[in-house]
Design an enzyme around this catalytic site. Sequence first.
Site, PDB file in Angstrom:
ATOM      1  N   GLY A 162     -10.470  -3.386   6.182  1.00  0.00           N
ATOM      2  CA  GLY A 162      -9.921  -4.728   6.030  1.00  0.00           C
ATOM      3  C   GLY A 162     -10.564  -5.641   7.054  1.00  0.00           C
ATOM      4  O   GLY A 162     -11.456  -6.433   6.761  1.00  0.00           O
ATOM      5  N   ASP A 213      -8.638   5.332   5.525  1.00  0.00           N
ATOM      6  CA  ASP A 213      -8.012   4.015   5.520  1.00  0.00           C
ATOM      7  C   ASP A 213      -7.349   3.704   6.857  1.00  0.00           C
ATOM      8  O   ASP A 213      -6.350   4.310   7.228  1.00  0.00           O
ATOM      9  CB  ASP A 213      -6.939   4.017   4.413  1.00  0.00           C
ATOM     10  CG  ASP A 213      -6.273   2.690   4.243  1.00  0.00           C
ATOM     11  OD1 ASP A 213      -5.336   2.609   3.420  1.00  0.00           O
ATOM     12  OD2 ASP A 213      -6.669   1.718   4.919  1.00  0.00           O
ATOM     13  N   ASP A 264      -3.010  -3.190  -0.672  1.00  0.00           N
ATOM     14  CA  ASP A 264      -1.957  -2.552   0.122  1.00  0.00           C
ATOM     15  C   ASP A 264      -0.594  -3.121  -0.219  1.00  0.00           C
ATOM     16  O   ASP A 264      -0.315  -4.287   0.067  1.00  0.00           O
ATOM     17  CB  ASP A 264      -2.235  -2.769   1.615  1.00  0.00           C
ATOM     18  CG  ASP A 264      -3.363  -1.883   2.104  1.00  0.00           C
ATOM     19  OD1 ASP A 264      -4.309  -2.409   2.732  1.00  0.00           O
ATOM     20  OD2 ASP A 264      -3.309  -0.670   1.849  1.00  0.00           O
ATOM     21  N   HIS A 273      -9.159  -2.710  -2.312  1.00  0.00           N
ATOM     22  CA  HIS A 273      -8.008  -1.883  -1.915  1.00  0.00           C
ATOM     23  C   HIS A 273      -6.811  -2.805  -1.744  1.00  0.00           C
ATOM     24  O   HIS A 273      -6.874  -3.800  -0.994  1.00  0.00           O
ATOM     25  CB  HIS A 273      -8.333  -1.178  -0.590  1.00  0.00           C
ATOM     26  CG  HIS A 273      -7.289  -0.232  -0.099  1.00  0.00           C
ATOM     27  ND1 HIS A 273      -7.131   1.032  -0.613  1.00  0.00           N
ATOM     28  CD2 HIS A 273      -6.353  -0.386   0.864  1.00  0.00           C
ATOM     29  CE1 HIS A 273      -6.131   1.627   0.047  1.00  0.00           C
ATOM     30  NE2 HIS A 273      -5.653   0.795   0.940  1.00  0.00           N
ATOM     31  N   MET A 331       3.402  -3.020   0.352  1.00  0.00           N
ATOM     32  CA  MET A 331       4.334  -2.587   1.391  1.00  0.00           C
ATOM     33  C   MET A 331       5.753  -3.064   1.081  1.00  0.00           C
ATOM     34  O   MET A 331       5.934  -4.219   0.666  1.00  0.00           O
ATOM     35  CB  MET A 331       3.891  -3.148   2.742  1.00  0.00           C
ATOM     36  CG  MET A 331       2.485  -2.723   3.131  1.00  0.00           C
ATOM     37  SD  MET A 331       2.003  -3.478   4.701  1.00  0.00           S
ATOM     38  CE  MET A 331       0.344  -2.803   4.851  1.00  0.00           C
ATOM     39  N   MET A 379       2.754   1.836  -0.377  1.00  0.00           N
ATOM     40  CA  MET A 379       3.474   2.243   0.815  1.00  0.00           C
ATOM     41  C   MET A 379       4.955   1.914   0.590  1.00  0.00           C
ATOM     42  O   MET A 379       5.513   0.949   1.136  1.00  0.00           O
ATOM     43  CB  MET A 379       2.915   1.523   2.052  1.00  0.00           C
ATOM     44  CG  MET A 379       1.550   2.051   2.453  1.00  0.00           C
ATOM     45  SD  MET A 379       0.649   0.986   3.581  1.00  0.00           S
ATOM     46  CE  MET A 379      -0.202  -0.033   2.384  1.00  0.00           C
ATOM     47  N   SER A 396      -9.987  -3.875   2.066  1.00  0.00           N
ATOM     48  CA  SER A 396      -8.544  -4.080   1.935  1.00  0.00           C
ATOM     49  C   SER A 396      -8.244  -5.573   1.988  1.00  0.00           C
ATOM     50  O   SER A 396      -8.484  -6.226   3.016  1.00  0.00           O
ATOM     51  CB  SER A 396      -7.786  -3.379   3.069  1.00  0.00           C
ATOM     52  OG  SER A 396      -6.461  -3.871   3.100  1.00  0.00           O
ATOM     53  N   HIS A 453      -2.625   1.004  -3.228  1.00  0.00           N
ATOM     54  CA  HIS A 453      -2.052   1.928  -2.240  1.00  0.00           C
ATOM     55  C   HIS A 453      -0.582   1.576  -2.064  1.00  0.00           C
ATOM     56  O   HIS A 453      -0.247   0.554  -1.460  1.00  0.00           O
ATOM     57  CB  HIS A 453      -2.837   1.777  -0.927  1.00  0.00           C
ATOM     58  CG  HIS A 453      -2.267   2.526   0.228  1.00  0.00           C
ATOM     59  ND1 HIS A 453      -2.691   2.280   1.522  1.00  0.00           N
ATOM     60  CD2 HIS A 453      -1.342   3.509   0.321  1.00  0.00           C
ATOM     61  CE1 HIS A 453      -2.033   3.075   2.349  1.00  0.00           C
ATOM     62  NE2 HIS A 453      -1.205   3.818   1.646  1.00  0.00           N
ATOM     63  N   GLY A 501       1.085   0.127   7.662  1.00  0.00           N
ATOM     64  CA  GLY A 501       1.943  -1.062   7.819  1.00  0.00           C
ATOM     65  C   GLY A 501       1.176  -2.291   8.237  1.00  0.00           C
ATOM     66  O   GLY A 501       1.533  -3.420   7.883  1.00  0.00           O
ATOM     67  N   PHE A 502       0.088  -2.082   8.976  1.00  0.00           N
ATOM     68  CA  PHE A 502      -0.635  -3.255   9.463  1.00  0.00           C
ATOM     69  C   PHE A 502      -2.142  -2.991   9.527  1.00  0.00           C
ATOM     70  O   PHE A 502      -2.570  -1.864   9.821  1.00  0.00           O
ATOM     71  CB  PHE A 502      -0.149  -3.635  10.879  1.00  0.00           C
ATOM     72  CG  PHE A 502       1.308  -4.035  10.915  1.00  0.00           C
ATOM     73  CD1 PHE A 502       2.283  -3.076  11.148  1.00  0.00           C
ATOM     74  CD2 PHE A 502       1.691  -5.343  10.668  1.00  0.00           C
ATOM     75  CE1 PHE A 502       3.637  -3.412  11.147  1.00  0.00           C
ATOM     76  CE2 PHE A 502       3.036  -5.696  10.672  1.00  0.00           C
ATOM     77  CZ  PHE A 502       4.017  -4.727  10.910  1.00  0.00           C
ATOM     78  N   MET A 512      -4.729   8.353   5.921  1.00  0.00           N
ATOM     79  CA  MET A 512      -4.500   7.223   6.806  1.00  0.00           C
ATOM     80  C   MET A 512      -4.978   7.584   8.203  1.00  0.00           C
ATOM     81  O   MET A 512      -4.632   8.647   8.724  1.00  0.00           O
ATOM     82  CB  MET A 512      -3.008   6.876   6.863  1.00  0.00           C
ATOM     83  CG  MET A 512      -2.389   6.383   5.581  1.00  0.00           C
ATOM     84  SD  MET A 512      -3.169   4.897   4.965  1.00  0.00           S
ATOM     85  CE  MET A 512      -2.942   3.788   6.352  1.00  0.00           C
TER      86      MET A 512
HETATM   87  C1  DX5 Z   1      -2.542  -0.251   6.572  1.00  0.00           C
HETATM   88  C2  DX5 Z   1      -3.333  -0.349   5.272  1.00  0.00           C
HETATM   89  C3  DX5 Z   1      -4.823  -0.350   5.496  1.00  0.00           C
HETATM   90  C4  DX5 Z   1      -5.251  -1.524   6.346  1.00  0.00           C
HETATM   91  C5  DX5 Z   1      -6.710  -1.375   6.709  1.00  0.00           C
HETATM   92  O1  DX5 Z   1      -1.215   0.112   6.272  1.00  0.00           O
HETATM   93  O2  DX5 Z   1      -3.038   0.746   4.448  1.00  0.00           O
HETATM   94  O3  DX5 Z   1      -5.490  -0.417   4.234  1.00  0.00           O
HETATM   95  O4  DX5 Z   1      -5.076  -2.711   5.615  1.00  0.00           O
HETATM   96  O5  DX5 Z   1      -7.030  -2.479   7.487  1.00  0.00           O
HETATM   97  P1  DX5 Z   1      -8.027  -2.342   8.737  1.00  0.00           P
HETATM   98  O6  DX5 Z   1      -9.336  -1.921   8.140  1.00  0.00           O
HETATM   99  O7  DX5 Z   1      -8.050  -3.725   9.316  1.00  0.00           O
HETATM  100  O8  DX5 Z   1      -7.443  -1.307   9.632  1.00  0.00           O
HETATM  101 ZN    ZN Z   2      -4.278   0.962   2.521  1.00  0.00          ZN
END
Ligand code: DX5
Ligand code: ZN
Length: 219
Positions: free
Chosen positions: A201, A179, A39, A37, A41, A72, A12, A70, A146-147, A141
């Site tokens: 990530g 994820d 993300d 990946h 948001m 969100m 990610s 992805h 979100g983070f 998930m």
């Molecule tokens: C969170 C994202 C994930 C996140 C994964 O909302 O969808 O993809 O970036 O990051 P790590 O692997 O650091 O949890």
């Molecule tokens: Zn994601």
Amino acid sequence: MPSPHDTLLAPSILAGDHANLRSSLKVIEDAGLEWVHLDIMDGHFVPNLSFGPQTVKAMRPDSKLFFDVHLMLDNPQLYIDAFLDAGADQITIHIEPNYPVAETLGYIKSKGCKCGVVLKPDTPAEDAKKFLPACDIVLLMTVEPGFGGQNFRQDVLPKIEQFDTWRAEMSLNYRLEIDGGVDLEIAPLCTARGADTIVAGTAFFKAADPSVFIAAVTA
Ligand code: DX5
Ligand code: ZN
């Protein structure tokens, strides 16, 4: 049950260098990986903002990676054309907001792009079952979206098994993607239950030696 797919790691880029995303793409490519990946948001569906289609479009020409986007977003159906134009290879959409999920999956597919649904940790597996025949991938998930950098939620493990079972029972062939909070120790718990696509990530970009993490995930 073992997945019909080879296991792959999709880093990610949310955990990458946001002042130089091109360099983060290169880290992924130099590690010999094929997916990134992305993300996206909106600050409404999730309490954070990341980047949009313009940024994805800017990354596209330099990279041969598979862009796993992805979304969100509260209304992902409004942004499909923008991410298709940006060069998405796959678009996954959450089933929690109120919008035409099935029609949106059909539209993504009609444009030659792979598609799938995403479930937050507390969303029941049953809520997604009717969409499965239309999916190239199911994204579960394992953190509240979100983070990055959150802790993996072990209570989602049975849900992985449920989608693995449905894949076999319904003779479907979707990838099963996990994820959120996945690291060296967690990845095998997921692949042992049928997951075949691991998003990471923090564990990837902060790893001292990504090749050790890659070997553990794709073993
Ligand atoms: C969170 C994202 C994930 C996140 C994964 O909302 O969808 O993809 O970036 O990051 P790590 O692997 O650091 O949890
Ligand atoms: Zn994601």
